[in-house]
Design a protein around this motif. Structure first.
Motif, mmCIF file in Angstrom:
data_model
loop_
_atom_site.group_PDB
_atom_site.id
_atom_site.type_symbol
_atom_site.label_atom_id
_atom_site.label_comp_id
_atom_site.label_asym_id
_atom_site.label_seq_id
_atom_site.Cartn_x
_atom_site.Cartn_y
_atom_site.Cartn_z
ATOM 1 N N VAL A 1 10.872 -53.591 -7.093
ATOM 2 C CA VAL A 1 11.001 -54.510 -8.086
ATOM 3 C C VAL A 1 10.734 -55.868 -7.865
ATOM 4 C CG1 VAL A 1 12.623 -52.934 -9.300
ATOM 5 C CG2 VAL A 1 13.642 -54.446 -7.775
ATOM 6 N N LYS A 2 10.542 -56.612 -8.816
ATOM 7 C CA LYS A 2 10.507 -58.196 -8.679
ATOM 8 C C LYS A 2 11.890 -58.744 -8.674
ATOM 9 C CE LYS A 2 6.333 -59.259 -10.863
ATOM 10 N NZ LYS A 2 5.370 -60.315 -11.477
ATOM 11 N N MET A 3 12.201 -59.814 -8.006
ATOM 12 C CA MET A 3 13.535 -60.599 -7.763
ATOM 13 C C MET A 3 14.052 -61.075 -9.114
ATOM 14 S SD MET A 3 14.726 -63.407 -5.346
ATOM 15 C CE MET A 3 16.650 -63.975 -5.426
ATOM 16 N N PRO A 4 15.129 -60.611 -9.659
ATOM 17 C CA PRO A 4 15.627 -60.812 -11.038
ATOM 18 C C PRO A 4 15.989 -62.498 -11.094
ATOM 19 C CG PRO A 4 17.149 -59.449 -10.056
ATOM 20 C CD PRO A 4 15.800 -59.647 -9.094
ATOM 21 N N GLU A 5 15.663 -63.317 -12.156
ATOM 22 C CA GLU A 5 15.816 -64.532 -12.305
ATOM 23 C C GLU A 5 17.249 -64.711 -12.785
ATOM 24 O OE1 GLU A 5 13.012 -66.569 -14.567
ATOM 25 O OE2 GLU A 5 11.405 -65.513 -13.487
ATOM 26 N N LEU A 6 18.187 -65.407 -12.209
ATOM 27 C CA LEU A 6 19.392 -65.660 -12.507
ATOM 28 C C LEU A 6 19.822 -66.829 -13.156
ATOM 29 C CD1 LEU A 6 21.044 -64.220 -9.414
ATOM 30 C CD2 LEU A 6 20.660 -63.156 -11.462
ATOM 31 N N GLU A 7 20.784 -66.946 -14.061
ATOM 32 C CA GLU A 7 21.235 -68.298 -14.663
ATOM 33 C C GLU A 7 22.074 -69.028 -13.675
ATOM 34 O OE1 GLU A 7 20.052 -69.269 -17.535
ATOM 35 O OE2 GLU A 7 18.938 -67.561 -17.844
ATOM 36 N N GLN A 8 22.236 -70.472 -14.148
ATOM 37 C CA GLN A 8 22.867 -71.210 -13.095
ATOM 38 C C GLN A 8 24.607 -70.851 -13.164
ATOM 39 O OE1 GLN A 8 21.775 -73.367 -11.105
ATOM 40 N NE2 GLN A 8 23.751 -74.170 -10.253
ATOM 41 N N ASP A 9 25.113 -70.418 -14.336
ATOM 42 C CA ASP A 9 26.107 -69.942 -14.524
ATOM 43 C C ASP A 9 26.569 -68.821 -13.738
ATOM 44 O OD1 ASP A 9 25.001 -68.533 -16.234
ATOM 45 O OD2 ASP A 9 26.550 -68.466 -17.732
ATOM 46 N N GLU A 10 25.650 -67.810 -13.544
ATOM 47 C CA GLU A 10 25.803 -66.707 -12.848
ATOM 48 C C GLU A 10 25.928 -66.794 -11.300
ATOM 49 O OE1 GLU A 10 23.633 -63.030 -14.842
ATOM 50 O OE2 GLU A 10 22.313 -64.621 -14.389
ATOM 51 N N LEU A 11 24.977 -68.001 -10.848
ATOM 52 C CA LEU A 11 25.069 -68.399 -9.336
ATOM 53 C C LEU A 11 26.528 -69.032 -8.998
ATOM 54 C CD1 LEU A 11 21.306 -69.715 -9.112
ATOM 55 C CD2 LEU A 11 22.444 -67.809 -8.184
ATOM 56 N N GLU A 12 27.000 -69.824 -10.071
ATOM 57 C CA GLU A 12 28.241 -70.455 -9.721
ATOM 58 C C GLU A 12 29.361 -69.588 -9.781
ATOM 59 O OE1 GLU A 12 28.631 -73.636 -12.768
ATOM 60 O OE2 GLU A 12 26.955 -74.513 -12.038
ATOM 61 N N THR B 1 31.585 -56.598 -3.509
ATOM 62 C CA THR B 1 30.432 -56.034 -3.277
ATOM 63 C C THR B 1 29.346 -56.885 -3.393
ATOM 64 O OG1 THR B 1 31.540 -53.625 -3.588
ATOM 65 C CG2 THR B 1 29.180 -53.889 -3.728
ATOM 66 N N ILE B 2 28.548 -57.137 -2.515
ATOM 67 C CA ILE B 2 27.424 -57.953 -2.642
ATOM 68 C C ILE B 2 26.080 -57.221 -2.916
ATOM 69 C CG2 ILE B 2 26.174 -59.787 -1.660
ATOM 70 C CD1 ILE B 2 28.465 -60.977 -0.529
ATOM 71 N N THR B 3 25.351 -57.423 -4.004
ATOM 72 C CA THR B 3 23.927 -56.881 -4.158
ATOM 73 C C THR B 3 22.995 -57.851 -4.018
ATOM 74 O OG1 THR B 3 24.800 -55.081 -5.809
ATOM 75 C CG2 THR B 3 22.460 -55.425 -5.649
ATOM 76 N N TRP B 4 21.919 -57.680 -3.208
ATOM 77 C CA TRP B 4 21.001 -58.727 -2.662
ATOM 78 C C TRP B 4 19.468 -58.170 -2.695
ATOM 79 C CZ3 TRP B 4 23.985 -56.472 0.765
ATOM 80 C CH2 TRP B 4 23.281 -55.994 2.029
ATOM 81 N N TRP B 5 18.527 -59.098 -2.998
ATOM 82 C CA TRP B 5 16.917 -58.458 -3.174
ATOM 83 C C TRP B 5 16.575 -58.725 -1.697
ATOM 84 C CZ3 TRP B 5 12.626 -61.148 -2.799
ATOM 85 C CH2 TRP B 5 11.494 -60.515 -3.332
ATOM 86 N N GLN B 6 15.794 -57.707 -1.311
ATOM 87 C CA GLN B 6 15.272 -57.676 0.110
ATOM 88 C C GLN B 6 13.569 -57.641 -0.034
ATOM 89 O OE1 GLN B 6 16.621 -54.810 2.878
ATOM 90 N NE2 GLN B 6 15.484 -55.668 4.460
ATOM 91 N N PRO B 7 13.030 -58.705 0.014
ATOM 92 C CA PRO B 7 11.458 -58.645 0.022
ATOM 93 C C PRO B 7 10.742 -57.476 0.751
ATOM 94 C CG PRO B 7 11.890 -60.476 1.283
ATOM 95 C CD PRO B 7 13.346 -59.899 0.986
ATOM 96 N N VAL B 8 9.682 -56.615 0.407
ATOM 97 C CA VAL B 8 9.194 -55.732 1.072
ATOM 98 C C VAL B 8 7.741 -56.055 0.966
ATOM 99 C CG1 VAL B 8 8.516 -53.116 1.102
ATOM 100 C CG2 VAL B 8 10.856 -53.987 0.421
ATOM 101 N N LYS B 9 6.928 -56.399 -0.178
ATOM 102 C CA LYS B 9 5.714 -56.706 -0.314
ATOM 103 C C LYS B 9 5.522 -57.933 -1.340
ATOM 104 C CE LYS B 9 3.336 -52.139 0.471
ATOM 105 N NZ LYS B 9 2.349 -51.034 -0.309
ATOM 106 N N GLU B 10 5.054 -58.731 -0.664
ATOM 107 C CA GLU B 10 4.430 -60.037 -1.381
ATOM 108 C C GLU B 10 5.799 -60.368 -2.294
ATOM 109 O OE1 GLU B 10 0.830 -59.544 -3.359
ATOM 110 O OE2 GLU B 10 -0.206 -59.101 -1.654
ATOM 111 N N ASP B 11 5.849 -60.236 -3.641
ATOM 112 C CA ASP B 11 6.616 -60.611 -4.593
ATOM 113 C C ASP B 11 7.524 -59.459 -4.974
ATOM 114 O OD1 ASP B 11 4.819 -59.521 -6.143
ATOM 115 O OD2 ASP B 11 5.082 -60.920 -7.713
#
Length: 113
Positions: free
Chosen positions: A33-44, A61-71
């Motif tokens: 999947v592509k990395m989801p775009e997050l809003e500023q308030d979510e990041l805060e 619990t932390i969920t993170w995006w790990q790159p595999v191929k390009e984007d």
């Protein structure tokens, strides 16, 4: 006679190991999947929960995006307590009973208390 024809079709379904490997790789690529775009308030709110976990010593619990191929990449998840925050490299150290892992702050897509 019908059984010979059925056997002929069954025999022609042989798959080479290279074909099988390419097929399995294609199936894995479809899960990326592509990395989801997050809003500023979510990041805060993520940063607040991370700082609070480090200060109060409770598990998140932390969920993170790990790159595999390009984007494209995959999402990974882990629970634990924040033991260290590296401000220079913008990463956190998440520790639980089995393992510890450094996670980039820019790759975090979800934090659950």
């Amino acid at each position: 006679m019908a059984s010979k024809i059925e056997n002929m079709w069954a025999a022609s379904r042989f798959v080479l190991p290279e074909q099988r490997e390419l097929y399995l790789q294609h199936r894995e690529d479809m899960k990326l999947v592509k990395m989801p775009e997050l809003e500023q308030d979510e990041l805060e709110s993520f940063h607040y929960l991370i700082r609070d976990s480090a200060r109060e010593d409770y598990a998140i619990t932390i969920t993170w995006w790990q790159p595999v191929k390009e984007d494209l990449g995959k999402t990974c998840s882990m629970w634990g307590v924040i033991k260290w925050m590296d401000q220079n490299s913008r990463r956190v150290k998440l520790v639980n009973d089995e393992e510890s892992r450094w996670i980039q702050m820019d790759a975090i897509i979800e934090v659950i208390p």
